[in-house]
Scaffold this active site. Structure first.
Site, mmCIF file in Angstrom:
data_model
loop_
_atom_site.group_PDB
_atom_site.id
_atom_site.type_symbol
_atom_site.label_atom_id
_atom_site.label_comp_id
_atom_site.label_asym_id
_atom_site.label_seq_id
_atom_site.Cartn_x
_atom_site.Cartn_y
_atom_site.Cartn_z
ATOM 1 N N HIS A 281 0.845 -1.185 0.000
ATOM 2 C CA HIS A 281 0.000 0.000 0.000
ATOM 3 C C HIS A 281 0.882 1.236 0.000
ATOM 4 C CE1 HIS A 281 -2.890 3.028 1.256
ATOM 5 N NE2 HIS A 281 -3.853 2.168 1.043
ATOM 6 N N GLU A 330 -2.654 14.697 10.888
ATOM 7 C CA GLU A 330 -3.649 14.542 9.837
ATOM 8 C C GLU A 330 -5.028 14.992 10.310
ATOM 9 O OE1 GLU A 330 -3.628 10.400 8.941
ATOM 10 O OE2 GLU A 330 -1.582 10.393 8.183
ATOM 11 N N HIS A 354 -6.104 13.047 13.677
ATOM 12 C CA HIS A 354 -5.099 12.129 14.210
ATOM 13 C C HIS A 354 -3.779 12.888 14.253
ATOM 14 C CE1 HIS A 354 -7.825 9.051 12.031
ATOM 15 N NE2 HIS A 354 -8.255 9.246 13.272
#
Length: 425
Positions: A281, A330, A354
């Site tokens: 990913h 974030e 976050h």
């Protein structure tokens, strides 16, 4: 007119834009020449931002500014509440009880940095049910990245008009005057007020010359001036406070202009997403639309990142984001649909936060589904999430922390993970 990072020109009246010898002493049509600088005069050429405007009256022709109430619009530095060492999430902010235009309806969620030193950014939601009409605004503290979530906007600026709908974004440069009208009964969305270096396209590195956001897809306005002389109000965001003055004519009286400090809009559907076609990913940086840099190369004051509809194609790969802890902080919003890392709870108009080194990732239901899904090409559709990512910790406001629509049980989304560990496998 399109492009980003280039120089533009536009005139609403033929011959209004001076050329060569016509420009120094007297501008055509009896207009006043005025320079708007968005960078230090001696900044490198590819970072220098400025626009020449030719207008009916100079912007200096305004009355004394007087302090007015800030409402729910707060500014850096953010020290009115302790910053929790917790993951945070909110449902959408409620619409105001009474009438509220774009400025009145701004509510600050979190921010960082300092307006005086021009570092950091603030994130707000806006909620409006009336147009600004004869009220105008200018932000001296930072540029504004506007992300509509519901309701289309018509943004009138000194350089022309921008029609912006959900699925698109707009950038209003620092110091540019504007007025925001509604095209629907109500409007709701997000704002990143960037105090730092202006947003620009990120470098592509090994990706090459194509991909992500392309410069040609950023649209600048065509010159359009307001010649109606009438009493108006102008509100200025300056050093974290709102100041207001009145004058007897519209501030949007620019007949012609040229330069590269311009407002623009961008359709997020034109973003050319790239991803893995083998395994693993990739980092979310591959979805960066715009970046505001710092003195440290590769470390952003603020990145604007989107997660648009896209194909997921890879072998033997866990498709949603892995569990992770980041040095970057974030703050996420959702324009439409469902974000693929959460099964429920993160809804359009909501926000999650976050901060630096706080562990996060998919919830238990998403983990189980993704771990057992058939590994075949999968299209993520009807979704549009975004993230403001910053090297500085986002400090939530006291108002946001005590808001009744804050999800007090957000940490519980990571409950329920079973132990699958076995020494034999």
């Amino acid at each position: 007119m399109s492009g980003f990072g280039n120089r533009f020109e536009s005139e609403a009246l033929p011959g209004a834009l001076p050329v060569g010898r016509n420009s120094p002493q007297r501008a055509p049509h009896g207009l006043y020449a005025e320079l708007l600088s968005g960078a230090a005069f001696t900044a490198p050429r590819d970072h220098n931002l400025r626009t020449w405007m030719y207008r009916r009256r100079p912007a200096a022709m305004q009355g004394t500014m007087r302090r007015v109430a800030n409402g729910y619009w707060q500014s850096a530095p953010f020290h009115d509440a302790e910053t929790p060492a917790n993951r945070l999430r909110w449902n959408p902010w409620p619409m105001p009880d009474g009438q509220a235009d774009f400025v009145d309806g701004i509510a600050t969620v979190a921010g960082n940095g300092d307006v005086g030193t021009q570092t950091g950014c603030a994130v707000h939601v806006y909620r409006a049910n009336v147009s600004m009409n004869d009220r105008y605004m200018v932000n001296s503290d930072g540029e504004m990245l506007v992300v509509p979530q519901s309701g289309a906007l018509l943004i009138h600026t000194e350089l022309g008009k921008l029609a912006v709908a959900p699925g698109e974004i707009a950038i209003i440069p620092r110091g540019l005057r504007c007025r925001v009208d509604l095209r629907d009964d109500t409007a709701y969305g997000y704002i990143c007020e960037n105090y730092g270096a202006p947003f620009r396209l990120p470098e592509l590195g090994p990706i090459g010359s194509n991909g992500l956001a392309n410069a040609r897809d950023f649209l600048a306005p065509v010159a359009a001036f307001d010649a109606n002389d009438r009493p108006v109000r102008i509100v200025n965001r300056f050093m974290g406070n709102l100041w207001e003055t009145t004058q007897q004519h519209s501030p949007l009286d620019v007949v012609a202009w040229h330069g590269n400090l311009v407002p623009f809009k961008y359709d997020l559907a034109r973003f050319m997403a790239v991803g893995t076609i083998t395994f693993d990913h990739p980092d979310p940086s591959i979805y960066t639309v715009l970046t505001s840099g710092t003195d440290t190369p590769g470390v952003a004051n603020c990145d604007f990142v989107i997660f648009p509809p896209r194909w997921l194609v890879a072998e033997d790969t866990f498709r949603p984001p892995w569990f992770h802890r980041n040095v970057m902080s974030e703050l996420m919003g959702l324009v439409r649909g469902v974000y693929d890392a959460k099964a429920e709870g993160f809804v359009p108009g909501g926000i999650s936060l976050h901060n630096c080194m706080l562990p996060h990732g998919p919830d238990a239901a998403t983990f189980e589904k993704a771990s057992n899904a058939k590994l075949e090409p999968h299209k993520l559709d009807n979704t549009l999430a975004f993230m403001f990512e910053s090297r500085h910790v986002f400090r939530p406001t006291a108002t946001a922390l005590s808001a009744p629509h804050r999800q007090e049980d957000y940490d519980s989304v990571w409950d329920g993970f079973n132990t699958h560990f076995s020494e034999d496998s």
